[in-house]
Design a protein around this motif. Structure first.
Motif, PDB file in Angstrom:
ATOM      1  N   LEU A  87      52.855  32.846  34.876  1.00  0.00           N
ATOM      2  CA  LEU A  87      52.750  31.493  35.428  1.00  0.00           C
ATOM      3  C   LEU A  87      52.256  30.529  34.372  1.00  0.00           C
ATOM      4  O   LEU A  87      52.781  29.410  34.243  1.00  0.00           O
ATOM      5  N   LEU A  88      51.260  30.927  33.603  1.00  0.00           N
ATOM      6  CA  LEU A  88      50.743  30.045  32.557  1.00  0.00           C
ATOM      7  C   LEU A  88      51.834  29.688  31.555  1.00  0.00           C
ATOM      8  O   LEU A  88      51.930  28.534  31.113  1.00  0.00           O
ATOM      9  N   ALA A  89      52.659  30.656  31.194  1.00  0.00           N
ATOM     10  CA  ALA A  89      53.763  30.370  30.281  1.00  0.00           C
ATOM     11  C   ALA A  89      54.689  29.312  30.868  1.00  0.00           C
ATOM     12  O   ALA A  89      55.134  28.394  30.155  1.00  0.00           O
ATOM     13  N   SER A 142      56.837  36.688  26.047  1.00  0.00           N
ATOM     14  CA  SER A 142      58.069  37.187  26.660  1.00  0.00           C
ATOM     15  C   SER A 142      58.583  36.222  27.718  1.00  0.00           C
ATOM     16  O   SER A 142      59.797  35.949  27.800  1.00  0.00           O
ATOM     17  N   ARG A 143      57.689  35.700  28.533  1.00  0.00           N
ATOM     18  CA  ARG A 143      58.115  34.763  29.572  1.00  0.00           C
ATOM     19  C   ARG A 143      58.641  33.461  28.967  1.00  0.00           C
ATOM     20  O   ARG A 143      59.650  32.916  29.425  1.00  0.00           O
ATOM     21  N   LEU A 144      57.993  32.965  27.928  1.00  0.00           N
ATOM     22  CA  LEU A 144      58.481  31.755  27.265  1.00  0.00           C
ATOM     23  C   LEU A 144      59.914  31.936  26.767  1.00  0.00           C
ATOM     24  O   LEU A 144      60.742  31.029  26.854  1.00  0.00           O
ATOM     25  N   ALA A 145      60.206  33.144  26.264  1.00  0.00           N
ATOM     26  CA  ALA A 145      61.555  33.421  25.752  1.00  0.00           C
ATOM     27  C   ALA A 145      62.574  33.550  26.864  1.00  0.00           C
ATOM     28  O   ALA A 145      63.780  33.361  26.631  1.00  0.00           O
ATOM     29  N   ALA A 146      62.120  33.857  28.089  1.00  0.00           N
ATOM     30  CA  ALA A 146      63.044  34.104  29.202  1.00  0.00           C
ATOM     31  C   ALA A 146      63.283  32.876  30.060  1.00  0.00           C
ATOM     32  O   ALA A 146      64.232  32.856  30.853  1.00  0.00           O
ATOM     33  N   LEU A 147      62.461  31.866  29.956  1.00  0.00           N
ATOM     34  CA  LEU A 147      62.560  30.702  30.830  1.00  0.00           C
ATOM     35  C   LEU A 147      63.812  29.881  30.536  1.00  0.00           C
ATOM     36  O   LEU A 147      64.299  29.846  29.417  1.00  0.00           O
ATOM     37  N   ASN A 148      64.309  29.222  31.572  1.00  0.00           N
ATOM     38  CA  ASN A 148      65.464  28.339  31.439  1.00  0.00           C
ATOM     39  C   ASN A 148      65.114  26.996  32.070  1.00  0.00           C
ATOM     40  O   ASN A 148      64.949  26.911  33.287  1.00  0.00           O
TER      41      ASN A 148
END
Length: 268
Positions: A87-89, A142-148
């Motif tokens: 969530l923070l990402a 990892s989450r930053l890289a996956a977000l759209n």
């Protein structure tokens, strides 16, 4: 020696002030020419009346992102314990887009026990909180890289703290900026430790910007007449970001202005 220019940041402490006063302080800071405006991630004041006025960190950063147009923004620092790392990402990515790519993601393991107790977080131990931070940072990345959409560009991460075995290793592994409140003697030693961690993982030490607080929590800051005396020894060691803490409700920028003059003189 790093060729980075000196940058001056202000930590606008979100305590003992109305939001109108905080918003005005951010506007004045940008108009003065600061490079970065930080707040902090707490739920209660750290000085003065412990039950005084206080506002939440990340909601505020989103507002600052809309209000400003030039300066970088961030928390000094986000407490890893208070939010799910994925969530923070997503929050950071969103504020990054609102600001047009001006967010610094400041991270730390947390320390203010009153926050934990009042809001229902497990305080645990200092070592345990650092272990939790170590587990969260890869999840954030990892989450930053996956977000759209993804962040507007590489999202700079700042890590605060001076622990030599755990914190500085995390800095070497994950951070673009390392922040501490070290004096010159301590900073010289910590930098050698950080350099060793960088060498151990094959990362160029020069990639990390060195940030120092010039004032410290609970103090009035450094008198305007000694900016050169206070800043030069840290500069000679490689520090390039200097953060001046300013408290509410009045947010007096007299000390900050002196550091801005010194920055311009050093940078030429």
């Amino acid at each position: 020696m790093t060729s980075r220019p000196v940058r001056i940041a202000v930590q606008i402490q979100p305590q003992h002030a109305s939001y109108d006063q905080i918003r005005d302080a951010v506007r004045r800071a940008e108009d003065l020419g600061v490079d970065v405006a930080f707040n902090w991630d707490h739920f209660y004041p750290l000085t003065g009346d412990p039950e005084g006025k206080h506002f939440e960190c990340w909601t505020m950063l989103a507002a600052w992102a809309e209000q400003t147009s030039r300066i970088q923004l961030g928390a000094l620092v986000t407490c890893n314990s208070y939010r799910n790392p994925d969530l923070l990402a997503d929050m950071a990515r969103t504020v990054d887009h609102i600001s047009g790519g001006r967010l610094i993601l400041g991270m730390g393991s947390g320390w203010f026990e009153k926050d934990y107790d009042s809001y229902g977080f497990d305080f645990g131990t200092a070592g345990g909180r650092l272990d939790d931070l170590a587990a969260s940072l890869p999840r954030i990345e990892s989450r930053l890289a996956a977000l759209n959409p993804q962040p507007t560009g590489p999202l700079p991460m700042l890590i605060g703290g001076g622990g030599e075995k755990k914190t500085l290793r995390l800095v070497a592994q994950h951070a673009n900026i390392w922040h501490s409140f070290a004096d010159p003697d301590v900073l010289a030693h910590k930098l050698e430790v950080l350099r060793g961690h960088c060498e151990a993982i094959g990362r160029p030490f020069e990639e990390i910007e060195i940030s120092v607080g010039v004032g410290g929590r609970g103090r009035d800051g450094i008198a305007p007449t000694v900016a050169e005396e206070a800043g030069r020894p840290l500069y000679d060691l490689g520090a390039r970001m200097f953060t001046v803490p300013v408290g509410g409700p009045d947010y007096d920028f007299g000390v900050l202005q002196d550091w801005l003059v010194w920055r311009d003189r050093v940078n030429g």
